[in-house]
Write a protein that holds these residues in place. Structure first.
Motif, PDB file in Angstrom:
ATOM      1  N   TYR A 173       0.834  -1.152   0.072  1.00 51.20           N
ATOM      2  CA  TYR A 173       0.064  -0.072   0.179  1.00 51.20           C
ATOM      3  C   TYR A 173       1.108   1.334  -0.026  1.00 51.20           C
ATOM      4  CZ  TYR A 173      -2.823   3.756   1.612  1.00 51.20           C
ATOM      5  OH  TYR A 173      -3.726   4.919   1.838  1.00 51.20           O
ATOM      6  N   ASP A 174       0.596   2.122  -0.769  1.00 57.14           N
ATOM      7  CA  ASP A 174       1.153   3.556  -0.953  1.00 57.14           C
ATOM      8  C   ASP A 174       0.154   4.278  -1.581  1.00 57.14           C
ATOM      9  OD1 ASP A 174       2.689   5.688  -1.574  1.00 57.14           O
ATOM     10  OD2 ASP A 174       4.186   4.830  -2.645  1.00 57.14           O
ATOM     11  N   GLU A 175      -0.424   5.276  -0.835  1.00 60.48           N
ATOM     12  CA  GLU A 175      -1.439   6.286  -1.440  1.00 60.48           C
ATOM     13  C   GLU A 175      -1.129   7.086  -2.575  1.00 60.48           C
ATOM     14  OE1 GLU A 175      -1.729  10.057   1.536  1.00 60.48           O
ATOM     15  OE2 GLU A 175      -2.358   8.272   2.323  1.00 60.48           O
ATOM     16  N   ASN A 176       0.134   7.217  -2.829  1.00 57.37           N
ATOM     17  CA  ASN A 176       0.641   8.002  -3.676  1.00 57.37           C
ATOM     18  C   ASN A 176       1.031   7.030  -4.966  1.00 57.37           C
ATOM     19  OD1 ASN A 176       0.482  10.420  -2.258  1.00 57.37           O
ATOM     20  ND2 ASN A 176       2.107   9.829  -1.191  1.00 57.37           N
ATOM     21  N   ASP A 177       0.751   5.699  -4.919  1.00 62.47           N
ATOM     22  CA  ASP A 177       1.016   4.793  -6.171  1.00 62.47           C
ATOM     23  C   ASP A 177      -0.390   4.465  -6.593  1.00 62.47           C
ATOM     24  OD1 ASP A 177       1.670   3.014  -8.108  1.00 62.47           O
ATOM     25  OD2 ASP A 177       3.195   2.019  -6.655  1.00 62.47           O
ATOM     26  N   PRO A 178      -0.966   4.935  -7.949  1.00 67.46           N
ATOM     27  CA  PRO A 178      -2.046   4.406  -8.345  1.00 67.46           C
ATOM     28  C   PRO A 178      -2.119   3.065  -8.524  1.00 67.46           C
ATOM     29  CG  PRO A 178      -1.280   6.227  -9.617  1.00 67.46           C
ATOM     30  CD  PRO A 178      -0.362   5.819  -8.716  1.00 67.46           C
TER      31      PRO A 178
ATOM     32  N   ASP B 287      -2.494   1.465  -4.484  1.00 70.21           N
ATOM     33  CA  ASP B 287      -3.454   2.524  -3.416  1.00 70.21           C
ATOM     34  C   ASP B 287      -4.677   1.744  -2.804  1.00 70.21           C
ATOM     35  OD1 ASP B 287      -5.107   2.425  -5.652  1.00 70.21           O
ATOM     36  OD2 ASP B 287      -5.409   4.627  -5.452  1.00 70.21           O
TER      37      ASP B 287
ATOM     38  N   LYS C 292     -10.428   0.286  -1.498  1.00 72.60           N
ATOM     39  CA  LYS C 292      -9.812   1.732  -1.161  1.00 72.60           C
ATOM     40  C   LYS C 292     -10.903   2.631  -0.198  1.00 72.60           C
ATOM     41  CE  LYS C 292      -7.837   1.827  -5.741  1.00 72.60           C
ATOM     42  NZ  LYS C 292      -7.676   2.376  -7.057  1.00 72.60           N
TER      43      LYS C 292
END
Length: 155
Positions: A42-47, A50, A90
């Motif tokens: 998970y990385d909220e900046n990686d589509p 996310d 999400k």
């Protein structure tokens, strides 16, 4: 001869590629497996990563129900074909979508989390609209047909 021996003694030279799709229409499917996993990437900046959670269902066809090509069904190639449904969680809307799939399997949702309820879908049947679409196979680069499952409802 055991199932293992039969499978392992298959002549690879004459073996055809197994069917990966079933004919479109309304089908009764059985859930073989279902799971929910936290997305450890998970990385909220990686589509591409996310989603907080990934929910996966695996179904197999039991029988056609309606609006199907009877000639293709008669061939019998649909038996045992695994059908996959993935939901990337999400938002609350995504969670609700997964909830609706679980509920369609006849699982009582009261007092249960998604993780608890998903385990109860295994071996239950559900009525599903099965469609066909094409997508690019990432390994071969070819366009291949895939089934898309939607409109899950109780049998």
């Amino acid at each position: 001869m055991s199932n293992y021996e039969t499978l392992m003694n298959t002549d690879l030279g004459t073996m055809e590629q197994p069917k990966d799709t079933i004919p479109s229409g309304e089908w009764i499917l059985r859930c073989n497996a279902a799971r929910e996993n936290e997305n450890e990437e998970y990385d909220e900046n990686d589509p591409r990563n996310d989603a907080l959670s990934i929910v996966k269902f695996t179904h197999v066809p039991v029988e056609p129900h309606s609006n199907f090509d009877s000639d293709k069904v008669a061939e019998g190639d649909w038996r045992g074909v695994p059908l996959f449904t993935t939901r990337y969680i999400k938002t609350q809307r995504d969670l609700y979508s997964a909830r609706e799939i679980v509920a369609a399997h006849g699982v009582s949702l009261e007092g249960r989390t998604l993780t608890d309820a998903i385990d109860l879908t295994k071996n239950r049947t559900v009525l599903v609209t099965v469609g066909l679409k094409t997508r690019r196979d990432t390994r071969s680069g070819r366009m291949v047909p895939v089934n898309v499952l939607s409109n899950f409802r109780s049998v």
